[in-house]
Design a protein around this motif. Structure first.
Motif, PDB file in Angstrom:
ATOM      1  N   GLY A  99       0.963  -1.391   0.081  1.00 42.82           N
ATOM      2  CA  GLY A  99      -0.237   0.020  -0.065  1.00 42.82           C
ATOM      3  C   GLY A  99       0.872   1.207   0.116  1.00 42.82           C
ATOM      4  N   ALA A 100       1.829   1.151   0.766  1.00 40.09           N
ATOM      5  CA  ALA A 100       2.808   2.392   1.043  1.00 40.09           C
ATOM      6  C   ALA A 100       3.618   2.657  -0.382  1.00 40.09           C
ATOM      7  CB  ALA A 100       3.623   2.128   2.158  1.00 40.09           C
ATOM      8  N   THR A 101       3.946   1.445  -0.892  1.00 39.91           N
ATOM      9  CA  THR A 101       4.889   1.576  -2.293  1.00 39.91           C
ATOM     10  C   THR A 101       3.710   2.235  -3.304  1.00 39.91           C
ATOM     11  OG1 THR A 101       6.209  -0.228  -1.740  1.00 39.91           O
ATOM     12  CG2 THR A 101       5.987   0.453  -3.757  1.00 39.91           C
ATOM     13  N   ILE A 102       2.463   1.606  -3.485  1.00 38.84           N
ATOM     14  CA  ILE A 102       1.643   2.209  -4.309  1.00 38.84           C
ATOM     15  C   ILE A 102       1.334   3.639  -4.039  1.00 38.84           C
ATOM     16  CG2 ILE A 102      -0.717   1.905  -5.452  1.00 38.84           C
ATOM     17  CD1 ILE A 102      -0.525  -1.107  -5.211  1.00 38.84           C
ATOM     18  N   GLY A 103       1.058   3.983  -3.029  1.00 34.73           N
ATOM     19  CA  GLY A 103       0.814   5.322  -2.715  1.00 34.73           C
ATOM     20  C   GLY A 103       2.047   6.286  -2.953  1.00 34.73           C
ATOM     21  N   TYR A 104       3.084   6.127  -2.798  1.00 37.67           N
ATOM     22  CA  TYR A 104       4.366   6.760  -2.889  1.00 37.67           C
ATOM     23  C   TYR A 104       4.407   6.867  -4.581  1.00 37.67           C
ATOM     24  CZ  TYR A 104       9.074   8.219  -3.033  1.00 37.67           C
ATOM     25  OH  TYR A 104      10.424   8.874  -3.296  1.00 37.67           O
ATOM     26  N   GLY A 105       4.325   5.739  -5.298  1.00 37.58           N
ATOM     27  CA  GLY A 105       4.383   5.729  -6.693  1.00 37.58           C
ATOM     28  C   GLY A 105       3.570   6.878  -7.408  1.00 37.58           C
ATOM     29  N   LEU A 106       2.025   6.706  -6.837  1.00 35.41           N
ATOM     30  CA  LEU A 106       1.122   7.567  -7.381  1.00 35.41           C
ATOM     31  C   LEU A 106       1.504   9.130  -6.900  1.00 35.41           C
ATOM     32  CD1 LEU A 106      -1.972   5.566  -6.684  1.00 35.41           C
ATOM     33  CD2 LEU A 106      -0.998   5.910  -8.867  1.00 35.41           C
ATOM     34  N   ASP A 107       2.028   9.373  -5.520  1.00 31.23           N
ATOM     35  CA  ASP A 107       2.243  10.604  -5.346  1.00 31.23           C
ATOM     36  C   ASP A 107       3.298  11.191  -6.071  1.00 31.23           C
ATOM     37  OD1 ASP A 107       0.528  11.361  -3.134  1.00 31.23           O
ATOM     38  OD2 ASP A 107       1.791  10.237  -1.601  1.00 31.23           O
ATOM     39  N   THR A 108       4.349  10.310  -6.626  1.00 34.75           N
ATOM     40  CA  THR A 108       5.472  10.862  -7.419  1.00 34.75           C
ATOM     41  C   THR A 108       4.918  11.225  -8.748  1.00 34.75           C
ATOM     42  OG1 THR A 108       7.006   9.574  -6.176  1.00 34.75           O
ATOM     43  CG2 THR A 108       7.862  10.158  -8.299  1.00 34.75           C
ATOM     44  N   LEU A 109       3.983  10.395  -9.017  1.00 30.36           N
ATOM     45  CA  LEU A 109       3.401  10.443 -10.529  1.00 30.36           C
ATOM     46  C   LEU A 109       2.565  11.817 -10.400  1.00 30.36           C
ATOM     47  CD1 LEU A 109       3.025   9.154 -13.367  1.00 30.36           C
ATOM     48  CD2 LEU A 109       1.288   8.247 -12.486  1.00 30.36           C
ATOM     49  N   THR A 169       1.669  14.809  -5.618  1.00 31.22           N
ATOM     50  CA  THR A 169       0.601  15.131  -4.371  1.00 31.22           C
ATOM     51  C   THR A 169       1.162  14.711  -3.371  1.00 31.22           C
ATOM     52  OG1 THR A 169      -0.675  12.893  -4.714  1.00 31.22           O
ATOM     53  CG2 THR A 169      -1.504  14.854  -5.888  1.00 31.22           C
ATOM     54  N   LYS A 170       2.405  14.503  -2.852  1.00 32.11           N
ATOM     55  CA  LYS A 170       3.090  14.171  -1.403  1.00 32.11           C
ATOM     56  C   LYS A 170       2.588  14.747  -0.439  1.00 32.11           C
ATOM     57  CE  LYS A 170       7.312  12.539  -3.887  1.00 32.11           C
ATOM     58  NZ  LYS A 170       8.724  12.538  -4.210  1.00 32.11           N
ATOM     59  N   PRO A 171       2.356  13.911   0.558  1.00 34.11           N
ATOM     60  CA  PRO A 171       2.250  12.601   1.003  1.00 34.11           C
ATOM     61  C   PRO A 171       0.623  12.107   0.926  1.00 34.11           C
ATOM     62  CG  PRO A 171       2.447  13.809   2.937  1.00 34.11           C
ATOM     63  CD  PRO A 171       2.388  14.632   1.895  1.00 34.11           C
ATOM     64  N   PHE A 172      -0.190  12.860   0.399  1.00 30.69           N
ATOM     65  CA  PHE A 172      -1.592  12.655   0.689  1.00 30.69           C
ATOM     66  C   PHE A 172      -1.907  11.204   0.009  1.00 30.69           C
ATOM     67  CE2 PHE A 172      -5.707  12.950  -1.760  1.00 30.69           C
ATOM     68  CZ  PHE A 172      -6.591  13.073  -0.373  1.00 30.69           C
ATOM     69  N   LEU A 173      -1.524  10.646  -1.047  1.00 29.69           N
ATOM     70  CA  LEU A 173      -1.949   9.374  -1.695  1.00 29.69           C
ATOM     71  C   LEU A 173      -1.218   8.401  -0.679  1.00 29.69           C
ATOM     72  CD1 LEU A 173      -2.371   9.795  -5.441  1.00 29.69           C
ATOM     73  CD2 LEU A 173      -4.272   9.857  -3.890  1.00 29.69           C
ATOM     74  N   MET A 174       0.137   8.516  -0.404  1.00 28.42           N
ATOM     75  CA  MET A 174       0.851   7.352   0.325  1.00 28.42           C
ATOM     76  C   MET A 174       0.091   7.230   1.658  1.00 28.42           C
ATOM     77  SD  MET A 174       4.754   7.398   1.350  1.00 28.42           S
ATOM     78  CE  MET A 174       4.639   8.239   2.983  1.00 28.42           C
ATOM     79  N   ILE A 175      -0.275   8.167   2.327  1.00 28.92           N
ATOM     80  CA  ILE A 175      -1.020   7.791   3.517  1.00 28.92           C
ATOM     81  C   ILE A 175      -2.378   7.177   3.344  1.00 28.92           C
ATOM     82  CG2 ILE A 175      -2.237   9.172   5.466  1.00 28.92           C
ATOM     83  CD1 ILE A 175      -0.131  11.316   5.033  1.00 28.92           C
ATOM     84  N   ILE A 176      -3.053   7.625   2.321  1.00 33.46           N
ATOM     85  CA  ILE A 176      -4.319   6.701   2.121  1.00 33.46           C
ATOM     86  C   ILE A 176      -4.031   5.234   1.805  1.00 33.46           C
ATOM     87  CG2 ILE A 176      -6.373   6.491   0.142  1.00 33.46           C
ATOM     88  CD1 ILE A 176      -6.434   9.782   0.287  1.00 33.46           C
ATOM     89  N   PHE A 177      -3.211   5.374   0.733  1.00 33.03           N
ATOM     90  CA  PHE A 177      -2.768   3.945   0.418  1.00 33.03           C
ATOM     91  C   PHE A 177      -1.965   2.945   1.399  1.00 33.03           C
ATOM     92  CE2 PHE A 177      -3.938   5.218  -3.890  1.00 33.03           C
ATOM     93  CZ  PHE A 177      -4.481   4.138  -4.448  1.00 33.03           C
TER      94      PHE A 177
END
Length: 119
Positions: A58-68, A71-79
């Motif tokens: 979950g954290a890896t997918i969120g970090y990847g989407l945040d980078t893409l 939106t750091k760190p919003f999606l990483m926290i959600i995922f």
């Protein structure tokens, strides 16, 4: 074993020796349990690995989407939380699976004892 040179006494001794060897081999044979039960430590490690894997994925997918999306760190926290939920659900599913196996084993043992009593 039907050698005409052996007397009846020798045949009996050979048969007794073979019987004793068979008993010793049977007693000393390694006990193989192909469908072994999970020990508590095995189950605990399995659950820990499932939890860590869910959180990590979950954290890896969120970090990847945040980078893409930038939106750091919003999606990483959600995922990360979604991974936590997925890990907990997987742990519960594993615990239920082990519990069902134990119940089935106990039921089959009880049935075996009941059928043994009938004879």
């Amino acid at each position: 074993m039907t050698d005409p040179d052996h007397s009846d006494g020798e045949k009996k001794r050979l048969q007794a020796l073979e019987d004793r060897l068979r008993e010793v081999r049977k007693r000393d044979a390694p006990q193989v349990r192909p469908d072994r039960d999970f020990s508590q430590a095995d189950l605990a490690w399995r659950m820990v690995i499932e939890m860590v894997a869910g959180i990590g994925i979950g954290a890896t997918i969120g970090y990847g989407l945040d980078t893409l999306f930038g939106t750091k760190p919003f999606l990483m926290i959600i995922f990360l939380f979604l991974g936590l939920v997925a890990g907990v659900r997987t742990m519960i599913r594993s615990a239920n699976e082990v519990q069902m196996k134990q119940q089935a084993k106990a039921a089959s043992e009880d049935k075996g004892e009941e059928s043994g009593r009938e004879h």
